[in-house]
Design a protein around this motif. Structure first.
Motif, mmCIF file in Angstrom:
data_model
loop_
_atom_site.group_PDB
_atom_site.id
_atom_site.type_symbol
_atom_site.label_atom_id
_atom_site.label_comp_id
_atom_site.label_asym_id
_atom_site.label_seq_id
_atom_site.Cartn_x
_atom_site.Cartn_y
_atom_site.Cartn_z
ATOM 1 N N ASP A 15 0.823 -1.216 0.000
ATOM 2 C CA ASP A 15 0.000 0.000 0.000
ATOM 3 C C ASP A 15 0.856 1.264 0.000
ATOM 4 N N ASP A 16 1.968 1.219 0.725
ATOM 5 C CA ASP A 16 2.858 2.383 0.766
ATOM 6 C C ASP A 16 3.470 2.654 -0.601
ATOM 7 N N VAL A 17 3.921 1.598 -1.259
ATOM 8 C CA VAL A 17 4.523 1.754 -2.578
ATOM 9 C C VAL A 17 3.470 2.231 -3.583
ATOM 10 N N SER A 18 2.260 1.678 -3.508
ATOM 11 C CA SER A 18 1.193 2.112 -4.409
ATOM 12 C C SER A 18 0.891 3.595 -4.241
ATOM 13 N N ASP A 19 0.906 4.070 -3.019
ATOM 14 C CA ASP A 19 0.644 5.492 -2.770
ATOM 15 C C ASP A 19 1.690 6.378 -3.438
ATOM 16 N N MET A 20 2.934 5.906 -3.472
ATOM 17 C CA MET A 20 4.000 6.703 -4.102
ATOM 18 C C MET A 20 3.736 6.942 -5.590
ATOM 19 N N PHE A 21 3.030 5.989 -6.226
ATOM 20 C CA PHE A 21 2.849 6.036 -7.679
ATOM 21 C C PHE A 21 1.424 6.413 -8.081
ATOM 22 N N ALA A 22 0.598 6.793 -7.111
ATOM 23 C CA ALA A 22 -0.834 6.970 -7.383
ATOM 24 C C ALA A 22 -1.118 8.028 -8.438
ATOM 25 N N ASP A 23 -0.229 9.009 -8.608
ATOM 26 C CA ASP A 23 -0.481 10.106 -9.539
ATOM 27 C C ASP A 23 0.055 9.839 -10.941
ATOM 28 N N ILE A 24 0.655 8.673 -11.169
ATOM 29 C CA ILE A 24 1.242 8.363 -12.478
ATOM 30 C C ILE A 24 0.182 7.664 -13.329
ATOM 31 N N SER A 25 -0.383 8.387 -14.276
ATOM 32 C CA SER A 25 -1.568 7.904 -14.988
ATOM 33 C C SER A 25 -1.296 6.708 -15.892
ATOM 34 N N VAL A 26 -0.056 6.543 -16.365
ATOM 35 C CA VAL A 26 0.214 5.412 -17.269
ATOM 36 C C VAL A 26 0.297 4.084 -16.520
ATOM 37 N N ARG A 48 -1.576 1.440 -14.445
ATOM 38 C CA ARG A 48 -2.913 0.978 -14.064
ATOM 39 C C ARG A 48 -2.760 -0.236 -13.157
ATOM 40 N N PRO A 49 -3.147 -0.131 -11.886
ATOM 41 C CA PRO A 49 -2.979 -1.262 -10.974
ATOM 42 C C PRO A 49 -3.673 -2.517 -11.493
ATOM 43 N N GLN A 50 -2.982 -3.646 -11.393
ATOM 44 C CA GLN A 50 -3.603 -4.920 -11.727
ATOM 45 C C GLN A 50 -4.630 -5.295 -10.659
ATOM 46 N N GLU A 51 -5.361 -6.356 -10.898
ATOM 47 C CA GLU A 51 -6.415 -6.792 -9.998
ATOM 48 C C GLU A 51 -5.863 -7.105 -8.612
ATOM 49 N N PRO A 52 -6.684 -6.951 -7.552
ATOM 50 C CA PRO A 52 -6.221 -7.210 -6.183
ATOM 51 C C PRO A 52 -5.575 -8.581 -6.000
ATOM 52 N N ALA A 53 -6.084 -9.598 -6.697
ATOM 53 C CA ALA A 53 -5.519 -10.946 -6.552
ATOM 54 C C ALA A 53 -4.091 -11.024 -7.077
ATOM 55 N N GLN A 64 -1.844 -8.612 -6.574
ATOM 56 C CA GLN A 64 -0.981 -7.823 -5.702
ATOM 57 C C GLN A 64 -0.504 -8.700 -4.541
ATOM 58 N N GLY A 65 0.486 -8.208 -3.798
ATOM 59 C CA GLY A 65 0.987 -8.945 -2.641
ATOM 60 C C GLY A 65 1.578 -7.984 -1.635
ATOM 61 N N THR A 66 1.878 -8.478 -0.460
ATOM 62 C CA THR A 66 2.458 -7.622 0.573
ATOM 63 C C THR A 66 3.717 -6.939 0.072
ATOM 64 N N PHE A 67 4.545 -7.680 -0.672
ATOM 65 C CA PHE A 67 5.788 -7.127 -1.219
ATOM 66 C C PHE A 67 5.788 -7.213 -2.746
ATOM 67 N N LYS A 68 4.643 -6.906 -3.338
ATOM 68 C CA LYS A 68 4.513 -6.952 -4.801
ATOM 69 C C LYS A 68 3.441 -5.955 -5.222
ATOM 70 N N ALA A 69 3.845 -4.937 -5.974
ATOM 71 C CA ALA A 69 2.910 -3.973 -6.548
ATOM 72 C C ALA A 69 2.948 -4.148 -8.063
ATOM 73 N N SER A 70 1.810 -4.495 -8.657
ATOM 74 C CA SER A 70 1.780 -4.887 -10.063
ATOM 75 C C SER A 70 0.866 -3.973 -10.868
ATOM 76 N N TYR A 71 1.314 -3.658 -12.088
ATOM 77 C CA TYR A 71 0.628 -2.682 -12.921
ATOM 78 C C TYR A 71 0.536 -3.154 -14.368
ATOM 79 N N TYR A 72 -0.483 -2.626 -15.061
ATOM 80 C CA TYR A 72 -0.551 -2.700 -16.515
ATOM 81 C C TYR A 72 -0.009 -1.375 -17.055
ATOM 82 N N VAL A 73 0.759 -1.465 -18.142
ATOM 83 C CA VAL A 73 1.331 -0.265 -18.757
ATOM 84 C C VAL A 73 1.152 -0.376 -20.272
ATOM 85 N N ASP A 74 0.665 0.688 -20.888
ATOM 86 C CA ASP A 74 0.494 0.703 -22.337
ATOM 87 C C ASP A 74 1.840 0.482 -23.022
ATOM 88 N N ARG A 75 1.824 -0.275 -24.113
ATOM 89 C CA ARG A 75 3.073 -0.614 -24.809
ATOM 90 C C ARG A 75 3.770 0.613 -25.381
#
Length: 297
Positions: free
Chosen positions: A112-123, A125-130, A132-143
């Motif tokens: 959650d802390d790491v996600s907050d750091m990147f919350a304003d970066i529009s490119v 897009r957080p992946q589904e909650p399933a 994510q992990g305690t030590f894993k922040a996962s995103y979709y990014v346009d090619r």
């Protein structure tokens, strides 16, 4: 038939054992792999970006052999079985010793802390909650996103917050989208495999890792015997070759190409081909007589 010495077989799931890419699967590949993994000398480890529940669902959906260990969430979790016969979440035990090793990289922070750091970066897009992990922040990014600029910005923010992190990029070919995992630096598929090798007192020369994608490159370019299945993207194959050449470790990378027992080298067929390449004595156990070609240079 001669006895086999212990083998630690570590396999990625999606598009490695699970044939959910565009390439065709050889019909006999998964059943043949399952028969081989039933040998008591073989310790099977699934090494996946999936969380535990999605790994278990994949095992059931695709009729995969039951693993002896599960490395999940791109190397940030390790699970051992409570029993060798169970099939549910309650039958797998999370190893806190692994969490204790990787947690210091994030300086007391979590997902959650790491996600907050990147919350304003529009490119991003957080992946589904399933996913994510305690030590894993996962995103979709346009090619079309500029990875170099994005990498620099993310690393800068992490550094300012005292977070020691690894950015792992890969491609979802079906969705045509980039995947980004933000992990502790010491949390990776490679480090988790090394942890298991040490914990189980395995002969490292008899440990094999098979994969297909960008998040497998750290392990494929390492001292661990690596197998790239034939259906891997050309860019991944090229990058894997570069990594082993840079480290003078060409003998620890095998690129499956098909031909073993008439199979095409994709998915599980490529895994079997790699096993025979590194451990020729396994051909007898598999009951194979077809020659395996050498990896292309």
């Amino acid at each position: 038939m001669s006895e086999l010495a212990p083998i630690l077989l570590c396999c990625d799931l999606d598009r490695t054992l699970i044939p959910n890419g565009r390439a065709e699967e050889s019909a006999e590949a998964r059943p043949r792999l399952a028969r081989f993994c039933a040998h008591p000398a073989v310790e099977l480890v699934f090494v996946s970006g999936r969380d535990l529940q999605l790994v278990l669902e994949g095992i059931d959906e695709w009729s995969l052999p039951q693993p002896d260990y599960i490395i999940g969430d791109v190397g940030t979790t390790i699970y051992a079985p409570r029993s060798q016969t169970g099939h549910g979440d309650g039958d797998w035990i999370h190893w806190p010793a692994w969490t204790d090793q990787i947690a210091p990289d994030w300086n007391g922070l979590t997902h959650d802390d790491v996600s907050d750091m990147f919350a304003d970066i529009s490119v991003l897009r957080p992946q589904e909650p399933a996913k994510q992990g305690t030590f894993k922040a996962s995103y979709y990014v346009d090619r079309q996103a500029n990875q170099e600029v994005l990498d620099a910005e993310l690393h800068s923010r992490l550094w300012r917050n005292g977070v020691d992190a690894r950015l792992v990029w890969s491609l979802d070919e079906a969705a045509d989208v980039l995947l980004l995992d933000v992990l502790p630096t010491h949390a990776s598929k490679l480090h988790a495999i090394e942890f298991l090798v040490q914990h189980l007192a395995f002969d490292e020369s008899r440990a094999i890792f098979a994969g297909d994608s960008g998040n497998d490159l750290h392990a494929l370019g390492s001292h661990i015997n690596g197998v790239l299945v034939a259906n891997a993207e050309p860019a991944v194959k090229a990058r894997a070759r570069e990594l082993v050449r840079a480290g003078a470790m060409e003998d620890t990378l095998y690129l499956a190409q098909g031909g073993l027992f008439g199979m095409n080298g994709n998915y599980a067929a490529g895994v079997l081909e790699g096993i025979v390449h590194y451990l020729p004595e396994t051909r007898e156990q598999m009951g194979l007589t077809t020659d395996v070609g050498e990896a292309p240079g």
